[in-house]
Design a protein around this motif. Structure first.
Motif, PDB file in Angstrom:
ATOM      1  N   UNK A  25       5.265  -7.239 -16.069  1.00 13.57           N
ATOM      2  CA  UNK A  25       5.454  -5.857 -15.617  1.00 13.57           C
ATOM      3  C   UNK A  25       4.297  -4.959 -14.932  1.00 13.57           C
ATOM      4  N   UNK A  26       3.560  -5.034 -15.612  1.00  5.91           N
ATOM      5  CA  UNK A  26       1.854  -4.182 -15.685  1.00  5.91           C
ATOM      6  C   UNK A  26       1.429  -4.575 -14.037  1.00  5.91           C
ATOM      7  N   UNK A  27       1.605  -6.585 -14.290  1.00  6.97           N
ATOM      8  CA  UNK A  27       0.685  -7.152 -12.679  1.00  6.97           C
ATOM      9  C   UNK A  27       1.605  -6.519 -10.974  1.00  6.97           C
ATOM     10  N   UNK A  28       2.533  -6.178 -11.981  1.00  7.65           N
ATOM     11  CA  UNK A  28       4.379  -6.138 -10.651  1.00  7.65           C
ATOM     12  C   UNK A  28       3.865  -4.564 -10.107  1.00  7.65           C
ATOM     13  N   UNK A  29       3.963  -3.988 -10.903  1.00  4.75           N
ATOM     14  CA  UNK A  29       3.589  -2.236 -11.251  1.00  4.75           C
ATOM     15  C   UNK A  29       2.484  -1.980  -9.734  1.00  4.75           C
ATOM     16  N   UNK A  30       1.189  -2.897 -11.100  1.00  4.70           N
ATOM     17  CA  UNK A  30      -0.223  -2.435 -10.181  1.00  4.70           C
ATOM     18  C   UNK A  30      -0.215  -2.979  -8.502  1.00  4.70           C
ATOM     19  N   UNK A  31       0.330  -4.561  -8.159  1.00  6.28           N
ATOM     20  CA  UNK A  31       0.620  -4.757  -6.519  1.00  6.28           C
ATOM     21  C   UNK A  31       1.628  -3.528  -6.113  1.00  6.28           C
ATOM     22  N   UNK A  32       2.515  -3.110  -6.531  1.00  7.68           N
ATOM     23  CA  UNK A  32       3.633  -2.545  -5.785  1.00  7.68           C
ATOM     24  C   UNK A  32       2.878  -0.668  -5.304  1.00  7.68           C
ATOM     25  N   UNK A  33       2.333  -0.408  -6.163  1.00  2.71           N
ATOM     26  CA  UNK A  33       1.680   0.830  -6.282  1.00  2.71           C
ATOM     27  C   UNK A  33       0.073   0.757  -5.348  1.00  2.71           C
ATOM     28  N   UNK A  34      -0.401  -0.016  -5.538  1.00  5.19           N
ATOM     29  CA  UNK A  34      -1.314   0.031  -4.159  1.00  5.19           C
ATOM     30  C   UNK A  34      -0.865  -0.717  -2.906  1.00  5.19           C
ATOM     31  N   UNK A  35       0.233  -1.593  -2.778  1.00  7.07           N
ATOM     32  CA  UNK A  35       0.927  -1.542  -1.892  1.00  7.07           C
ATOM     33  C   UNK A  35       1.689  -0.307  -1.266  1.00  7.07           C
ATOM     34  N   UNK A  36       2.034   0.342  -2.016  1.00  9.16           N
ATOM     35  CA  UNK A  36       2.230   2.354  -1.604  1.00  9.16           C
ATOM     36  C   UNK A  36       1.305   3.274  -1.007  1.00  9.16           C
ATOM     37  N   UNK A  37      -0.189   2.794  -1.895  1.00  5.63           N
ATOM     38  CA  UNK A  37      -0.810   3.965  -1.812  1.00  5.63           C
ATOM     39  C   UNK A  37      -1.486   3.345  -0.061  1.00  5.63           C
ATOM     40  N   UNK A  38      -1.388   1.911  -0.338  1.00  6.32           N
ATOM     41  CA  UNK A  38      -1.627   1.603   1.319  1.00  6.32           C
ATOM     42  C   UNK A  38      -1.492   2.457   2.788  1.00  6.32           C
ATOM     43  N   UNK A  39      -0.319   1.950   2.559  1.00  6.17           N
ATOM     44  CA  UNK A  39       1.041   2.605   3.370  1.00  6.17           C
ATOM     45  C   UNK A  39       0.209   4.850   3.369  1.00  6.17           C
ATOM     46  N   UNK A  40       0.736   4.559   2.701  1.00  9.83           N
ATOM     47  CA  UNK A  40       0.669   6.703   2.296  1.00  9.83           C
ATOM     48  C   UNK A  40      -0.637   6.612   2.857  1.00  9.83           C
ATOM     49  N   UNK A  41      -1.718   5.265   2.715  1.00  8.42           N
ATOM     50  CA  UNK A  41      -3.193   6.165   3.273  1.00  8.42           C
ATOM     51  C   UNK A  41      -2.983   6.338   4.400  1.00  8.42           C
ATOM     52  N   UNK A  42      -3.035   4.853   5.448  1.00  3.04           N
ATOM     53  CA  UNK A  42      -2.189   4.557   6.576  1.00  3.04           C
ATOM     54  C   UNK A  42      -1.889   5.455   7.584  1.00  3.04           C
ATOM     55  N   UNK A  43      -0.418   5.385   6.721  1.00  2.65           N
ATOM     56  CA  UNK A  43       0.535   6.797   7.661  1.00  2.65           C
ATOM     57  C   UNK A  43      -0.307   8.165   7.972  1.00  2.65           C
ATOM     58  N   UNK A  44      -0.754   8.914   7.045  1.00  2.00           N
ATOM     59  CA  UNK A  44      -1.455  10.064   6.988  1.00  2.00           C
ATOM     60  C   UNK A  44      -2.589   9.495   8.362  1.00  2.00           C
ATOM     61  N   UNK A  45      -3.526   8.248   8.119  1.00  4.11           N
ATOM     62  CA  UNK A  45      -4.684   8.029   9.118  1.00  4.11           C
ATOM     63  C   UNK A  45      -4.606   8.528  10.486  1.00  4.11           C
ATOM     64  N   UNK A  46      -2.879   7.639  11.123  1.00  3.58           N
ATOM     65  CA  UNK A  46      -2.073   7.475  11.977  1.00  3.58           C
ATOM     66  C   UNK A  46      -2.075   8.265  12.554  1.00  3.58           C
ATOM     67  N   UNK A  47      -0.884   9.217  11.964  1.00  2.00           N
ATOM     68  CA  UNK A  47      -0.520  10.838  12.630  1.00  2.00           C
ATOM     69  C   UNK A  47      -1.800  11.801  12.848  1.00  2.00           C
ATOM     70  N   UNK A  48      -2.675  11.682  11.510  1.00  2.00           N
ATOM     71  CA  UNK A  48      -3.851  12.527  11.003  1.00  2.00           C
ATOM     72  C   UNK A  48      -4.611  12.430  12.692  1.00  2.00           C
ATOM     73  N   UNK A  49      -4.989  10.840  13.242  1.00  2.00           N
ATOM     74  CA  UNK A  49      -6.078  10.534  14.374  1.00  2.00           C
ATOM     75  C   UNK A  49      -4.876  11.279  15.618  1.00  2.00           C
ATOM     76  N   UNK A  50      -3.617  10.894  15.843  1.00  2.00           N
ATOM     77  CA  UNK A  50      -2.407  11.499  16.820  1.00  2.00           C
ATOM     78  C   UNK A  50      -3.423  13.114  17.274  1.00  2.00           C
ATOM     79  N   UNK A  51      -3.248  13.285  15.970  1.00  4.27           N
ATOM     80  CA  UNK A  51      -3.354  15.000  16.276  1.00  4.27           C
ATOM     81  C   UNK A  51      -4.358  15.771  16.409  1.00  4.27           C
ATOM     82  N   UNK A  52      -6.012  15.082  15.986  1.00  4.52           N
ATOM     83  CA  UNK A  52      -7.499  15.053  16.299  1.00  4.52           C
ATOM     84  C   UNK A  52      -7.625  14.656  17.952  1.00  4.52           C
ATOM     85  N   UNK A  53      -6.953  13.432  18.624  1.00  2.00           N
ATOM     86  CA  UNK A  53      -6.635  13.576  19.602  1.00  2.00           C
ATOM     87  C   UNK A  53      -6.278  14.526  20.899  1.00  2.00           C
ATOM     88  N   UNK A  54      -4.742  14.129  19.926  1.00  5.20           N
ATOM     89  CA  UNK A  54      -4.053  15.043  21.554  1.00  5.20           C
ATOM     90  C   UNK A  54      -5.509  16.666  21.012  1.00  5.20           C
TER      91      UNK A  54
END
Length: 573
Positions: A25-54
């Motif tokens: 379970x710990x291995x699966x938790x590590x994978x799923x949590x990492x994917x969620x963290x990357x989605x969070x990081x990318x999502x914030x980065x995309x919206x933040x990039x649009x915000x700075x660009x505009x």
């Protein structure tokens, strides 16, 4: 045929023990949590990039407040409509859930926290994604853990492992995730906890590096360059102590301001959550529009401050401006955390103290002060000095930082505790009427006061001595329990597990077959306790004899059984 099915069932029980299922379970938790963290990081980065660009194409005084209002309102609406439990950083809720306080952690909460956090942070609120990632990881871990029936007694460890894996992936710092679990969430260094936490955090860190297109190996030449940039001498030591004192005082003020901001929104700004977060977004957008343009990018600002290349005016602006912006944003109930703001504030404070040291003693390495400042403020605000030391050293791959980080972080922790005692997360829970008892205090009280009758469970499944070896094997395989008393006319003869039975029959294989009676192979000297036996003696017997269960006997009759699970249940009920 029956022999083959019995062996397969035994093999399945041997391979899929609770401990092994916990590590899986710990291995699966590590994978799923990492994917969620990357989605969070990318999502914030995309919206933040649009915000700075505009904001570079149109007047910032229009664009930044507009992003703040729209993103804040939608984020607040999602939280209010679908998962009110996802407001704030999420770490207090996870801490309460680990302490067995009724706090929901589910896939719904993880989804709302992720989406709402991306909108709130991407639209410009001065909060961090690391705290939300902890709650997302814990929620996903608990959802996954429910699929592992035999790992249910590791519920607390699984939640904490998800939280640690999320933090490890967010910071790309596996050891930080483990230490945060031990120091703040579980306060536990038992073998099951460490095993699951280390595996989940390690997997989370590795997956986040792979998905983030970063190499797993470390460049030795790069390490040498970083180390040379953070040198210090004995003349710096008094200034590290000063930095710790200032970090402790300022972080205590920061914590008090966070609580005051929450009270302001609750008592003075009595509107719905979407309007509160929209107001924080509007105000933050206006303030950001008035600050230098590089303040719009939180990650870029932290990197800029961490290099020690800014000027004194920029450092003061970052210290005062981000202090106000973070307090304003967090009080609104937006789904965001405090880790990243603490690092930014600490870097600015470290730069200011570094300039003072340079003016006083001559040449110093400013970058060392900015990094030490991060650890000091983080330690003073979050009250986790060991985690603070680890996170800066691990993020910067620099063991030279350990000594100055120890000096400043421990000093900041002591000063912060003296000025404003107690963990910020505990105080946030207390605002909600939740008062956590320290596990060590409760366990000590149990050891002093509890007896076997208070802990044992009475639902005892037993074997009769007249059963055959084959009948006993089938009975054990079909039961959810692991250890069974063997009775003869109601009296206890022995305790037996499937593993014991296999060992005994193997030793006497020349004389034993499937029709042999249990009374011919069992050990007739069971270890027992009485109903009035103290918990201290029970723990000693379980540990000393390396057994899974103790029968409770009254006048030769078994009245209950005690396992480690029963002790844990009594401790956290």
């Amino acid at each position: 045929m029956r022999s083959i099915s019995t062996r397969l069932a035994y093999l399945r029980q041997l391979l899929f023990t609770p401990q092994k299922l916990g590590l899986l379970a710990a291995c699966l938790i590590g994978v799923i949590s990492a994917v969620a963290a990357i989605v969070f990081q990318v999502g914030v980065g995309v919206i933040g990039t649009w915000r700075v660009h505009f904001a570079t194409q149109f007047p910032p005084l229009i664009v930044l407040p507009l992003f703040g209002v729209v993103g804040g309102f939608i984020s607040g609406w999602l939280v209010e409509r679908f998962a009110p439990e996802s407001a704030g950083s999420g770490i207090p809720q996870v801490k309460a859930a680990i302490a067995n306080v009724a706090q929901p952690l589910s896939l719904r909460i993880a989804a709302v926290k992720l989406t709402g956090g991306i909108l709130a942070l991407g639209s410009g609120l001065a909060l961090g994604r690391e705290g939300p990632t902890v709650q997302v990881g814990a929620s996903l871990a608990l959802t996954l853990g429910k699929r592992f029936r035999h790992a249910r007694f590791l519920r607390r460890q699984i939640i904490a492992a998800g939280a640690g894996a999320g933090l490890a992936a967010a910071f790309n710092a596996p050891m930080t995730g483990v230490l945060f679990i031990i120091e703040e969430l579980l306060k536990d260094v038992s073998r099951p906890t460490l095993g699951i936490a280390i595996v989940a955090s390690f997997v989370g860190g590795v997956v986040s590096r792979l998905i983030g297109n970063r190499e797993l190996n470390l460049d030795v030449s790069e390490l040498a360059r970083i180390s040379s940039d953070t040198l210090f001498s004995s003349s710096d030591l008094p200034f590290f102590i000063l930095l710790g004192i200032l970090g402790g005082l300022l972080s205590a003020l920061f914590n008090q301001s966070i609580l005051a901001s929450l009270n302001f929104y609750d008592r003075k700004l009595r509107v719905r959550l979407p309007l509160k977060v929209a107001f924080a977004g509007l105000t933050s957008g206006i303030i950001f529009a008035l600050l230098p343009s590089f303040f719009m990018d939180k990650a870029g600002l932290l990197d800029f401050l961490g290099t020690g290349q800014e000027d004194l005016r920029t450092a003061f602006l970052a210290l005062i401006g981000y202090f106000i912006l973070t307090v304003l944003a967090y009080g609104s109930g937006a789904p965001g955390g405090l880790f990243a703001p603490c690092l930014i504030l600490g870097a600015a404070l470290g730069f200011i103290v570094g300039i003072l040291a340079e003016f006083t003693v001559g040449s110093v390495v400013i970058q060392t002060y900015t990094l030490v400042g991060m650890g000091a403020f983080f330690s003073g605000a979050i009250r986790v000095p060991i985690t603070a030391i680890a996170i800066i050293a691990e993020m910067n791959l620099d063991l030279n930082m350990i000594l100055p980080l120890m000096i400043a972080s421990v000093t900041a922790y002591l000063v912060g505790e003296a000025v404003s005692p107690g963990s910020l997360y505990d105080r946030l829970l207390e605002r909600s009427g939740i008062y956590l008892k320290h596990p060590e205090e409760k366990m000590q009280k149990m050891i002093n006061e509890f007896i076997a009758a208070d802990i044992m469970h009475n639902n005892v499944e037993s074997l009769e001595s007249s059963m055959t070896v084959n009948e006993a094997t089938q009975f054990i395989l079909n039961s959810p329990y692991y250890s069974f008393p063997v009775l003869e006319e109601g009296k206890l003869l022995s305790m037996l597990t499937l593993n014991d039975l296999q060992i005994l029959t193997h030793k006497k294989r020349d004389k034993v077959n499937s029709e042999t009676l249990l009374q011919e192979v069992i050990n007739h000297r069971p270890i027992t306790v009485k109903p009035d036996t103290s918990l201290a003696d029970i723990l000693f017997l379980l540990n000393q004899n390396e057994i899974e269960a103790l029968p409770v006997v009254d006048q030769d009759r078994i009245v209950g059984i005690i396992t480690f699970k029963d002790i844990l249940r009594a401790c956290y009920q």
